[in-house]
Design a protein around this motif. Structure first.
Motif, PDB file in Angstrom:
ATOM      1  N   PRO A  50       0.703  -1.134   0.094  1.00 39.33           N
ATOM      2  CA  PRO A  50      -0.073  -0.063   0.097  1.00 39.33           C
ATOM      3  C   PRO A  50       0.840   1.302   0.106  1.00 39.33           C
ATOM      4  O   PRO A  50       1.973   1.439   0.831  1.00 39.33           O
ATOM      5  N   VAL A  51       0.493   2.192  -0.471  1.00 42.88           N
ATOM      6  CA  VAL A  51       1.109   3.387  -0.834  1.00 42.88           C
ATOM      7  C   VAL A  51       1.133   4.383   0.423  1.00 42.88           C
ATOM      8  O   VAL A  51       0.411   4.168   1.724  1.00 42.88           O
ATOM      9  N   HIS A  52       2.261   5.071   0.806  1.00 44.34           N
ATOM     10  CA  HIS A  52       2.580   6.003   1.973  1.00 44.34           C
ATOM     11  C   HIS A  52       1.357   7.169   2.050  1.00 44.34           C
ATOM     12  O   HIS A  52       0.700   7.754   0.880  1.00 44.34           O
ATOM     13  N   ASP A  53       0.728   7.591   3.145  1.00 46.99           N
ATOM     14  CA  ASP A  53      -0.137   8.307   3.399  1.00 46.99           C
ATOM     15  C   ASP A  53       0.057   9.856   2.786  1.00 46.99           C
ATOM     16  O   ASP A  53      -0.540  10.402   2.593  1.00 46.99           O
ATOM     17  N   VAL A  82       0.999  -8.988   2.602  1.00 52.49           N
ATOM     18  CA  VAL A  82       0.934  -7.570   2.703  1.00 52.49           C
ATOM     19  C   VAL A  82       2.164  -6.901   3.545  1.00 52.49           C
ATOM     20  O   VAL A  82       2.774  -7.453   4.363  1.00 52.49           O
ATOM     21  N   ASP A  83       2.878  -6.101   2.551  1.00 48.40           N
ATOM     22  CA  ASP A  83       4.178  -5.398   3.237  1.00 48.40           C
ATOM     23  C   ASP A  83       3.913  -3.992   3.538  1.00 48.40           C
ATOM     24  O   ASP A  83       3.464  -3.141   2.742  1.00 48.40           O
ATOM     25  N   PRO A  84       4.337  -3.708   4.780  1.00 49.48           N
ATOM     26  CA  PRO A  84       4.198  -2.390   5.446  1.00 49.48           C
ATOM     27  C   PRO A  84       5.339  -1.454   4.970  1.00 49.48           C
ATOM     28  O   PRO A  84       5.246  -0.303   5.501  1.00 49.48           O
ATOM     29  N   TRP A  85       6.369  -1.887   4.353  1.00 45.67           N
ATOM     30  CA  TRP A  85       7.654  -1.207   4.195  1.00 45.67           C
ATOM     31  C   TRP A  85       7.403   0.229   3.681  1.00 45.67           C
ATOM     32  O   TRP A  85       7.629   1.226   4.179  1.00 45.67           O
ATOM     33  N   GLU A  86       6.537   0.293   2.531  1.00 49.00           N
ATOM     34  CA  GLU A  86       6.245   1.470   1.852  1.00 49.00           C
ATOM     35  C   GLU A  86       5.555   2.396   2.916  1.00 49.00           C
ATOM     36  O   GLU A  86       5.865   3.729   2.802  1.00 49.00           O
ATOM     37  N   CYS A  87       4.618   2.090   3.375  1.00 56.38           N
ATOM     38  CA  CYS A  87       3.944   2.935   4.491  1.00 56.38           C
ATOM     39  C   CYS A  87       4.719   3.434   5.807  1.00 56.38           C
ATOM     40  O   CYS A  87       4.455   4.589   5.967  1.00 56.38           O
ATOM     41  N   TYR A  88       5.753   2.670   5.952  1.00 53.62           N
ATOM     42  CA  TYR A  88       6.474   2.966   7.073  1.00 53.62           C
ATOM     43  C   TYR A  88       7.750   3.873   6.898  1.00 53.62           C
ATOM     44  O   TYR A  88       8.490   4.160   8.009  1.00 53.62           O
ATOM     45  N   GLN A  89       7.826   4.348   5.551  1.00 53.45           N
ATOM     46  CA  GLN A  89       8.913   5.431   5.166  1.00 53.45           C
ATOM     47  C   GLN A  89       8.528   6.733   5.593  1.00 53.45           C
ATOM     48  O   GLN A  89       7.210   7.085   5.863  1.00 53.45           O
ATOM     49  N   THR A  94       8.523   6.256  -4.880  1.00 48.48           N
ATOM     50  CA  THR A  94       8.141   5.718  -6.095  1.00 48.48           C
ATOM     51  C   THR A  94       7.830   4.368  -6.293  1.00 48.48           C
ATOM     52  O   THR A  94       8.661   3.576  -5.768  1.00 48.48           O
ATOM     53  N   THR A  95       7.277   3.895  -7.268  1.00 46.13           N
ATOM     54  CA  THR A  95       7.160   2.660  -7.782  1.00 46.13           C
ATOM     55  C   THR A  95       8.548   1.942  -7.845  1.00 46.13           C
ATOM     56  O   THR A  95       8.639   0.713  -7.471  1.00 46.13           O
ATOM     57  N   CYS A  96       9.306   2.722  -8.620  1.00 44.10           N
ATOM     58  CA  CYS A  96      10.489   2.178  -9.055  1.00 44.10           C
ATOM     59  C   CYS A  96      11.367   1.727  -7.430  1.00 44.10           C
ATOM     60  O   CYS A  96      12.133   0.727  -7.533  1.00 44.10           O
ATOM     61  N   SER A  97      11.239   2.716  -6.638  1.00 45.23           N
ATOM     62  CA  SER A  97      12.129   2.623  -5.317  1.00 45.23           C
ATOM     63  C   SER A  97      11.359   1.324  -4.537  1.00 45.23           C
ATOM     64  O   SER A  97      12.108   0.483  -4.062  1.00 45.23           O
ATOM     65  N   VAL A  98      10.208   1.056  -4.439  1.00 48.83           N
ATOM     66  CA  VAL A  98       9.574  -0.152  -4.117  1.00 48.83           C
ATOM     67  C   VAL A  98      10.190  -1.382  -4.819  1.00 48.83           C
ATOM     68  O   VAL A  98      10.390  -2.283  -3.673  1.00 48.83           O
ATOM     69  N   PRO A 120      22.879  -0.230  -8.861  1.00 41.04           N
ATOM     70  CA  PRO A 120      22.885   0.020  -7.358  1.00 41.04           C
ATOM     71  C   PRO A 120      21.567   0.778  -7.173  1.00 41.04           C
ATOM     72  O   PRO A 120      21.052   1.614  -8.006  1.00 41.04           O
ATOM     73  N   SER A 121      21.095   0.583  -5.969  1.00 35.92           N
ATOM     74  CA  SER A 121      19.891   1.029  -5.541  1.00 35.92           C
ATOM     75  C   SER A 121      20.170   1.949  -4.564  1.00 35.92           C
ATOM     76  O   SER A 121      21.146   1.925  -3.595  1.00 35.92           O
ATOM     77  N   THR A 122      19.432   3.241  -4.262  1.00 33.71           N
ATOM     78  CA  THR A 122      19.708   4.251  -3.449  1.00 33.71           C
ATOM     79  C   THR A 122      18.718   4.201  -2.327  1.00 33.71           C
ATOM     80  O   THR A 122      18.563   4.784  -1.545  1.00 33.71           O
ATOM     81  N   THR A 123      17.529   3.247  -2.702  1.00 32.14           N
ATOM     82  CA  THR A 123      16.746   2.925  -1.537  1.00 32.14           C
ATOM     83  C   THR A 123      17.058   2.357  -0.281  1.00 32.14           C
ATOM     84  O   THR A 123      18.025   1.337  -0.526  1.00 32.14           O
TER      85      THR A 123
END
Length: 306
Positions: A50-53, A82-89, A94-98, A120-123
């Motif tokens: 799920p997307v961030h608030d 369900v993965d909460p990582w995106e919401c907890y940032q 971006t979708t690319c970062s996820v 390399p990833s910057t996330t």
């Protein structure tokens, strides 16, 4: 092709899930079924992110509610989580970062070859194993044959995860590794890919000038790849021909063909919210009963806009 030579796939779906509908789950099921029919892929897992608030979409309810609804919707599934990582940032991702986050974490804990491994990833990757001992412990778990137990454990523990602050990152990693360790990975896994699962509406959005960064589109479609479940009446071939990035990377786009022609309109969160606001009994066509019960209990969407 033997199972050891097929590409093992994890399907990742990003979105608001405001709320999650029967159609969202249907997309996972139809995509897995179609990919298996091709004889080239084995889908070993599905991830809902799920997307961030701070995404700023009108009517978007807080992530704690959306995460809970998603968990309720997949509680009977033995392969979708369900993965909460995106919401907890700290902010919207971006979708690319996820995709990059999950690629990096998967590569670290499985040791398999993943797509885009040379870029390399910057996330930030929450809770990565910090030494070889942890990775080795994870790999030994691959011999365990208790996948359903692991999935149930994830579901029960993740329900209360939103209440945990100081140890949240560690728990996310522990539960993630425990869940992944029960994937049906062969002893020799030549390739493991994370594919973005989406509807044809997201594919159409790639053609809107300025909406997506060209560099992000190249990574999403070129390095990872996407699986598209068309909505009724949408000409995906026309959409792909309208975008130079999509045309160039056609081989990385899998369009799910469904002979049964199920109505993908039930994916619509907008229609489900309108049904809730108007007291329309047809809301049961869009949402699982457990999700409806949670919405009513929490008084969500009743006076929401959008």
């Amino acid at each position: 092709m033997t199972d050891n030579t097929k590409t093992h796939v994890i399907l990742l779906s990003c979105g608001s899930f405001n709320p999650i509908t029967k159609g969202h789950i249907h997309m996972f099921e139809k995509a897995r079924e179609y990919l298996h029919k091709t004889g080239k892929f084995i889908v070993i897992g599905g991830i809902i992110s799920p997307v961030h608030d701070s995404y700023g979409k009108p009517g978007l309810v807080p992530s704690r509610h959306r995460l809970t609804m998603c968990q309720l919707a997949v509680q009977s599934s033995d392969w979708i989580r369900v993965d909460p990582w995106e919401c907890y940032q700290d902010t919207w991702q971006t979708t690319c970062s996820v995709l990059e986050h999950h690629r990096d974490l998967m590569k670290r804990v499985t040791g398999c070859i993943l797509s885009n491994v040379n870029t390399p990833s910057t996330t930030p990757v929450i809770g990565q194993p910090q030494n070889e001992t942890q990775t080795a412990i994870y790999q030994n778990h691959n011999t365990m044959n208790n996948k359903p137990t692991a999935i149930k454990l994830w579901g029960k523990m993740s329900e209360s995860m939103g209440k945990i602050c100081c140890v949240r990152s560690y728990l996310i990693h522990v539960l993630f590794v425990y869940w992944v360790s029960n994937f049906c990975l062969p002893i020799y896994c030549p390739e493991l890919r994370i594919l973005l699962l989406c509807g044809s509406d997201l594919l159409e959005s790639f053609c809107i000038p300025g909406l997506w960064k060209d560099s992000d589109m190249e990574v999403i479609v070129g390095d990872f790849g996407i699986v598209v479940v068309p909505r009724d009446g949408v000409d995906t071939e026309r959409i792909m021909n309208h975008s130079s990035v999509l045309r160039k990377n056609k081989d990385n786009i899998t369009v799910v063909k469904d002979d049964a022609n199920h109505p993908m309109s039930i994916v619509s969160s907008t229609k489900s919210r309108l049904a809730l606001q108007h007291g329309d009994g047809h809301v049961v066509d869009y949402l699982n009963q457990t999700v409806i019960d949670y919405i009513l209990q929490s008084q969500l969407y009743i006076n929401a806009s959008g």
